[in-house]
Design a protein around this motif. Structure first.
Motif, PDB file in Angstrom:
ATOM      1  N   LYS A 185      -8.863 -51.242   9.540  1.00  0.00           N
ATOM      2  CA  LYS A 185     -10.020 -50.772  10.309  1.00  0.00           C
ATOM      3  C   LYS A 185      -9.899 -51.221  11.757  1.00  0.00           C
ATOM      4  CE  LYS A 185     -14.281 -49.286  11.088  1.00  0.00           C
ATOM      5  NZ  LYS A 185     -14.523 -49.781  12.457  1.00  0.00           N
ATOM      6  N   GLU A 186      -9.481 -52.455  11.970  1.00  0.00           N
ATOM      7  CA  GLU A 186      -9.320 -52.972  13.327  1.00  0.00           C
ATOM      8  C   GLU A 186      -8.206 -52.226  14.058  1.00  0.00           C
ATOM      9  OE1 GLU A 186     -10.554 -57.659  12.892  1.00  0.00           O
ATOM     10  OE2 GLU A 186      -8.666 -56.992  12.017  1.00  0.00           O
ATOM     11  N   CYS A 191      -6.026 -48.885  18.077  1.00  0.00           N
ATOM     12  CA  CYS A 191      -4.830 -48.063  18.288  1.00  0.00           C
ATOM     13  C   CYS A 191      -5.063 -46.574  18.017  1.00  0.00           C
ATOM     14  CB  CYS A 191      -3.689 -48.533  17.386  1.00  0.00           C
ATOM     15  SG  CYS A 191      -3.195 -50.249  17.645  1.00  0.00           S
ATOM     16  N   GLY A 192      -6.151 -46.245  17.325  1.00  0.00           N
ATOM     17  CA  GLY A 192      -6.380 -44.855  16.938  1.00  0.00           C
ATOM     18  C   GLY A 192      -5.685 -44.543  15.619  1.00  0.00           C
ATOM     19  N   GLY A 193      -6.103 -43.460  14.999  1.00  0.00           N
ATOM     20  CA  GLY A 193      -5.597 -43.132  13.675  1.00  0.00           C
ATOM     21  C   GLY A 193      -4.209 -42.542  13.638  1.00  0.00           C
ATOM     22  N   ASN A 214       0.984 -43.005   9.276  1.00  0.00           N
ATOM     23  CA  ASN A 214       0.134 -43.407  10.391  1.00  0.00           C
ATOM     24  C   ASN A 214      -1.087 -44.164   9.854  1.00  0.00           C
ATOM     25  OD1 ASN A 214      -1.896 -41.491   9.637  1.00  0.00           O
ATOM     26  ND2 ASN A 214      -0.785 -39.894  10.726  1.00  0.00           N
ATOM     27  N   ILE A 215      -1.891 -44.691  10.775  1.00  0.00           N
ATOM     28  CA  ILE A 215      -3.013 -45.547  10.372  1.00  0.00           C
ATOM     29  C   ILE A 215      -4.027 -44.776   9.535  1.00  0.00           C
ATOM     30  CG2 ILE A 215      -4.971 -46.890  11.254  1.00  0.00           C
ATOM     31  CD1 ILE A 215      -3.124 -47.698  13.623  1.00  0.00           C
ATOM     32  N   ASN A 216      -4.291 -43.526   9.908  1.00  0.00           N
ATOM     33  CA  ASN A 216      -5.226 -42.702   9.126  1.00  0.00           C
ATOM     34  C   ASN A 216      -4.773 -42.575   7.674  1.00  0.00           C
ATOM     35  OD1 ASN A 216      -7.328 -42.031  10.867  1.00  0.00           O
ATOM     36  ND2 ASN A 216      -6.192 -40.344  11.793  1.00  0.00           N
ATOM     37  N   LEU A 249     -10.106 -44.663  24.091  1.00  0.00           N
ATOM     38  CA  LEU A 249     -10.519 -45.291  22.834  1.00  0.00           C
ATOM     39  C   LEU A 249     -11.072 -46.690  23.093  1.00  0.00           C
ATOM     40  CD1 LEU A 249     -10.265 -44.560  19.720  1.00  0.00           C
ATOM     41  CD2 LEU A 249      -8.270 -46.042  19.730  1.00  0.00           C
ATOM     42  N   ILE A 250     -10.395 -47.450  23.947  1.00  0.00           N
ATOM     43  CA  ILE A 250     -10.824 -48.813  24.260  1.00  0.00           C
ATOM     44  C   ILE A 250     -12.140 -48.804  25.025  1.00  0.00           C
ATOM     45  CG2 ILE A 250     -10.229 -50.880  25.584  1.00  0.00           C
ATOM     46  CD1 ILE A 250      -7.285 -50.259  24.876  1.00  0.00           C
TER      47      ILE A 250
END
Length: 287
Positions: A185-186, A191-193, A214-216, A249-250
Motif C-alpha cells: 500500500k505504501e 510509486c504508483g501502481g 507491477n505494484i497493482n 502523485l507525491i
C-alpha cells in the motif's frame, strides 16, 4: 610510478585468531559450500543467530562443534568475550539463520569491532536473498540499492519510501510476511501502481515463487491471500517518462495529508503551489 601489491598466502583454514563470516543457505541446504562446511567443522566455536537453525546444517552434514547463541538481543554482551577469544588465538565462525552474516544482523557489529581491534576477518561467501531475488527478477541489476528492512517509525519510513520512489536504480527490500500488504500500500502511494516490481517468496525452497509485474498486480494477488514465508521485494527504478506523473502523485499525497490535518483545500493548494512552483489551479485538478 610502479604500484606495489601485497599478496597474502593464506595457510590451511581455519587459522588461529581469525574471525570467519560464513555464508549459509537461505533455504536449500545443498547450497552450502565445501569451504563453509570445513570452517564450521574445524573452528574453535561457531556463533549462531539461532543455534537451532545452525544445528539443522550441522546434523545434515554430520558436523559436531561448539555452538553459542549470538543475536541482536545478546550481541553487546557476547562481542567482548568473542574478541577476547580471538586475541587468545581461537578461530571463530559467525553465521546467521540464513544467508550472509553482516547483512541485517549483528555480524555487522562484531566485524566492525574486530576490525578496530586489528583482528583479521575472512568472509566465506554464500547465498544472499537480496542478490538471489535481484538476478531472478529480470530488472536492471548492474547498479542497485539495498535497503534491508525499512524502519518502523513512520517518519523515517516515509523518507526512505520517497527516496525509493525517485531513485533511478533498482531497489531491494526485505519485509516480514505480516507487514507485506502494508508495504505494498505504501509503495502504491509513493510509486504508483504501474511501477515494475517483483515479490520473491521462499527463495531456493520447495515453494519458491516470483510474483509480479507491477505494484497493482502484486497488490491484487495478495489482497485476499495469507502471506507466509521469507519475503524479498525488488523494485524497478524510475524512468524519465514517469518522473512527472510521480511528482503529481507525491503532491496529491501531500495535499490529502494537509487537508486531513485541518487545512482547507484552498489553503493547502496555495501552500503546495508555492512550494512546487506551479499554478494553484493545477493543484485543484489533482482532486
Amino acid at each position: 610510478m610502479q604500484n606495489n601489491y601485497i599478496l597474502s598466502h593464506r595457510k590451511a583454514e581455519p587459522e588461529n585468531g581469525i574471525l570467519y563470516l560464513v555464508g549459509t543457505p537461505i533455504g536449500n541446504l545443498n547450497d552450502i559450500s565445501q569451504r563453509s562446511l570445513n570452517i564450521l567443522k574445524n573452528v574453535s566455536l561457531v556463533a549462531c543467530e539461532d543455534t537451532r537453525q545452525t544445528k539443522k546444517i550441522m546434523n545434515k552434514f554430520n558436523i559436531s562443534n561448539k555452538l553459542i547463541s549470538f543475536n541482536k538481543y545478546n550481541s553487546s554482551i557476547k562481542i567482548p568475550n568473542l574478541v577476547k577469544d580471538l586475541k587468545e588465538g581461537k578461530s571463530i565462525a559467525i553465521v546467521s539463520d540464513a544467508g550472509m552474516p553482516g547483512i541485517c544482523d549483528p555480524g555487522e557489529d562484531i566485524a566492525k569491532t574486530a576490525k578496530s581491534q586489528g583482528i583479521d576477518i575472512v568472509c566465506i561467501p554464500g547465498a544472499c536473498a537480496a542478490i538471489t531475488a535481484l538476478v531472478s527478477s529480470g530488472l536492471p541489476s548492474s547498479s542497485f540499492i539495498f535497503e534491508g528492512f525499512l524502519p518502523r517509525k513512520q517518519k523515517e519510513r516515509d523518507k526512505i519510501l520517497l527516496e525509493i520512489s525517485k531513485s533511478k536504480k533498482t531497489t531491494i527490500i526485505y519485509e516480514s510476511p505480516k507487514r507485506l500488504k502494508k508495504l505494498l500500500k505504501e509503495l502504491f502511494d509513493f510509486c504508483g501502481g504501474d511501477r515494475e516490481i517483483m515479490v520473491a517468496r521462499e527463495l531456493t525452497k520447495k515453494f519458491e515463487e516470483h510474483i509480479g509485474s507491477n505494484i497493482n498486480e502484486v497488490s491484487e494477488l495478495f489482497k485476499d491471500k495469507e502471506v507466509v514465508g521469507e519475503i524479498t521485494i525488488v523494485i524497478k527504478g524510475i524512468n524519465k517518462k514517469e518522473v512527472f506523473n510521480l511528482d503529481k502523485l507525491i503532491i496529491k499525497k501531500e495535499l490529502n495529508e494537509l487537508i486531513n490535518a485541518g487545512l482547507s483545500l484552498s489553503a493547502a493548494s496555495k501552500y503546495l503551489a508555492k512550494k512546487n512552483g506551479i499554478k494553484k489551479s493545477e493543484i485543484y485538478n489533482l482532486i
